[in-house]
Scaffold this motif. Sequence first.
Motif, PDB file in Angstrom:
ATOM      1  N   ALA A 199      12.207 -13.401  -1.808  1.00  0.00           N
ATOM      2  CA  ALA A 199      12.341 -14.483  -0.831  1.00  0.00           C
ATOM      3  C   ALA A 199      12.386 -13.975   0.606  1.00  0.00           C
ATOM      4  CB  ALA A 199      13.591 -15.305  -1.133  1.00  0.00           C
ATOM      5  N   ALA A 200      12.744 -12.714   0.787  1.00  0.00           N
ATOM      6  CA  ALA A 200      12.790 -12.122   2.129  1.00  0.00           C
ATOM      7  C   ALA A 200      11.458 -11.484   2.518  1.00  0.00           C
ATOM      8  CB  ALA A 200      13.917 -11.090   2.199  1.00  0.00           C
ATOM      9  N   GLY A 201      10.474 -11.527   1.614  1.00  0.00           N
ATOM     10  CA  GLY A 201       9.174 -10.935   1.897  1.00  0.00           C
ATOM     11  C   GLY A 201       9.082  -9.459   1.590  1.00  0.00           C
ATOM     12  N   LYS A 202      10.055  -8.929   0.854  1.00  0.00           N
ATOM     13  CA  LYS A 202      10.047  -7.509   0.503  1.00  0.00           C
ATOM     14  C   LYS A 202       9.371  -7.320  -0.854  1.00  0.00           C
ATOM     15  CE  LYS A 202      12.963  -3.486  -0.234  1.00  0.00           C
ATOM     16  NZ  LYS A 202      14.303  -2.931  -0.266  1.00  0.00           N
ATOM     17  N   PRO A 203       8.355  -6.443  -0.918  1.00  0.00           N
ATOM     18  CA  PRO A 203       7.704  -6.186  -2.205  1.00  0.00           C
ATOM     19  C   PRO A 203       8.516  -5.209  -3.064  1.00  0.00           C
ATOM     20  CG  PRO A 203       6.586  -4.990  -0.450  1.00  0.00           C
ATOM     21  CD  PRO A 203       7.683  -5.787   0.189  1.00  0.00           C
ATOM     22  N   TRP A 204       8.552  -5.485  -4.360  1.00  0.00           N
ATOM     23  CA  TRP A 204       9.241  -4.644  -5.339  1.00  0.00           C
ATOM     24  C   TRP A 204       8.259  -4.276  -6.442  1.00  0.00           C
ATOM     25  CZ3 TRP A 204      14.331  -3.284  -4.636  1.00  0.00           C
ATOM     26  CH2 TRP A 204      15.031  -4.006  -3.668  1.00  0.00           C
ATOM     27  N   LEU A 205       8.151  -2.987  -6.737  1.00  0.00           N
ATOM     28  CA  LEU A 205       7.294  -2.536  -7.830  1.00  0.00           C
ATOM     29  C   LEU A 205       7.995  -2.836  -9.152  1.00  0.00           C
ATOM     30  CD1 LEU A 205       4.746  -1.048  -8.806  1.00  0.00           C
ATOM     31  CD2 LEU A 205       6.077   1.080  -8.647  1.00  0.00           C
ATOM     32  N   LEU A 206       7.349  -3.637 -10.000  1.00  0.00           N
ATOM     33  CA  LEU A 206       7.915  -3.968 -11.306  1.00  0.00           C
ATOM     34  C   LEU A 206       7.470  -2.977 -12.365  1.00  0.00           C
ATOM     35  CD1 LEU A 206       7.452  -7.851 -11.341  1.00  0.00           C
ATOM     36  CD2 LEU A 206       9.498  -6.529 -10.738  1.00  0.00           C
ATOM     37  N   GLU A 207       6.156  -2.696 -12.395  1.00  0.00           N
ATOM     38  CA  GLU A 207       5.625  -1.740 -13.362  1.00  0.00           C
ATOM     39  C   GLU A 207       4.221  -1.324 -12.957  1.00  0.00           C
ATOM     40  OE1 GLU A 207       5.161  -3.317 -17.299  1.00  0.00           O
ATOM     41  OE2 GLU A 207       3.969  -5.013 -16.633  1.00  0.00           O
ATOM     42  N   LYS A 245       0.836  -1.212   0.000  1.00  0.00           N
ATOM     43  CA  LYS A 245       0.000   0.000   0.000  1.00  0.00           C
ATOM     44  C   LYS A 245       0.867   1.257   0.000  1.00  0.00           C
ATOM     45  CE  LYS A 245      -3.023  -1.770   3.218  1.00  0.00           C
ATOM     46  NZ  LYS A 245      -4.037  -1.625   4.275  1.00  0.00           N
ATOM     47  N   GLY A 246       1.969   1.237   0.756  1.00  0.00           N
ATOM     48  CA  GLY A 246       2.891   2.375   0.760  1.00  0.00           C
ATOM     49  C   GLY A 246       3.504   2.608  -0.613  1.00  0.00           C
ATOM     50  N   ILE A 247       3.882   1.530  -1.295  1.00  0.00           N
ATOM     51  CA  ILE A 247       4.426   1.635  -2.652  1.00  0.00           C
ATOM     52  C   ILE A 247       3.397   2.260  -3.583  1.00  0.00           C
ATOM     53  CG2 ILE A 247       5.095   0.272  -4.690  1.00  0.00           C
ATOM     54  CD1 ILE A 247       6.449  -1.710  -2.713  1.00  0.00           C
ATOM     55  N   VAL A 248       2.149   1.797  -3.485  1.00  0.00           N
ATOM     56  CA  VAL A 248       1.083   2.310  -4.358  1.00  0.00           C
ATOM     57  C   VAL A 248       0.850   3.798  -4.096  1.00  0.00           C
ATOM     58  CG1 VAL A 248      -1.395   2.167  -4.860  1.00  0.00           C
ATOM     59  CG2 VAL A 248      -0.032   0.069  -4.674  1.00  0.00           C
ATOM     60  N   VAL A 249       0.741   4.176  -2.834  1.00  0.00           N
ATOM     61  CA  VAL A 249       0.495   5.584  -2.492  1.00  0.00           C
ATOM     62  C   VAL A 249       1.631   6.471  -2.993  1.00  0.00           C
ATOM     63  CG1 VAL A 249       0.329   7.222  -0.573  1.00  0.00           C
ATOM     64  CG2 VAL A 249      -1.019   5.121  -0.542  1.00  0.00           C
ATOM     65  N   LEU A 250       2.865   6.095  -2.729  1.00  0.00           N
ATOM     66  CA  LEU A 250       4.003   6.909  -3.179  1.00  0.00           C
ATOM     67  C   LEU A 250       4.058   7.010  -4.700  1.00  0.00           C
ATOM     68  CD1 LEU A 250       6.748   5.763  -0.656  1.00  0.00           C
ATOM     69  CD2 LEU A 250       5.541   7.966  -0.724  1.00  0.00           C
ATOM     70  N   THR A 251       3.722   5.925  -5.375  1.00  0.00           N
ATOM     71  CA  THR A 251       3.708   5.940  -6.839  1.00  0.00           C
ATOM     72  C   THR A 251       2.623   6.882  -7.352  1.00  0.00           C
ATOM     73  OG1 THR A 251       4.527   3.667  -6.896  1.00  0.00           O
ATOM     74  CG2 THR A 251       3.518   4.517  -8.914  1.00  0.00           C
ATOM     75  N   LEU A 252       1.441   6.799  -6.774  1.00  0.00           N
ATOM     76  CA  LEU A 252       0.346   7.669  -7.217  1.00  0.00           C
ATOM     77  C   LEU A 252       0.630   9.140  -6.932  1.00  0.00           C
ATOM     78  CD1 LEU A 252      -2.739   5.502  -6.210  1.00  0.00           C
ATOM     79  CD2 LEU A 252      -1.857   5.923  -8.509  1.00  0.00           C
ATOM     80  N   LEU A 253       1.305   9.417  -5.831  1.00  0.00           N
ATOM     81  CA  LEU A 253       1.665  10.804  -5.524  1.00  0.00           C
ATOM     82  C   LEU A 253       2.649  11.380  -6.544  1.00  0.00           C
ATOM     83  CD1 LEU A 253       2.026  10.658  -1.645  1.00  0.00           C
ATOM     84  CD2 LEU A 253       0.255  11.853  -2.956  1.00  0.00           C
ATOM     85  N   ALA A 254       3.408  10.510  -7.199  1.00  0.00           N
ATOM     86  CA  ALA A 254       4.412  10.961  -8.160  1.00  0.00           C
ATOM     87  C   ALA A 254       3.834  11.240  -9.539  1.00  0.00           C
ATOM     88  CB  ALA A 254       5.512   9.904  -8.280  1.00  0.00           C
ATOM     89  N   ILE A 255       2.573  10.871  -9.818  1.00  0.00           N
ATOM     90  CA  ILE A 255       2.051  10.982 -11.186  1.00  0.00           C
ATOM     91  C   ILE A 255       0.807  11.848 -11.371  1.00  0.00           C
ATOM     92  CG2 ILE A 255       3.003   8.785 -11.937  1.00  0.00           C
ATOM     93  CD1 ILE A 255       0.171   7.627 -11.560  1.00  0.00           C
TER      94      ILE A 255
END
Length: 112
Positions: A52-60, A18-28
Amino acid sequence: HAGALGGFDVDAVWERIKGIVVLTLLAIPASVPKSADHRCFELFGFDVLIDAAGKPWLLEVNTSPAMGCDCELDEQVKLPVLHDLLDLMEVKPAPDFDDEEMAASTAAGPGA
């Protein structure tokens, strides 16, 4: 989404996503179309990989992502998204609308 899955705290992973999504939307915001009557919207598709460590990465991020259902997994993922979108828009189905009938006719293809 409570609990652990694969040794990960699912709630914590969702919070990170959710943090990734919010930060991405704030940038556009400048690239999102504006409408005088506020009836326009844009559906974004976020592709996120969880390592594998449970960290989410935004691909696109996709604008107007494909919403066709080619398999059961597509239906399980995409139909709730469409229902949520219609709820946000306050669109109600016709009284005689049948989700199962619509899904079956969509799966059968055009002209079925």
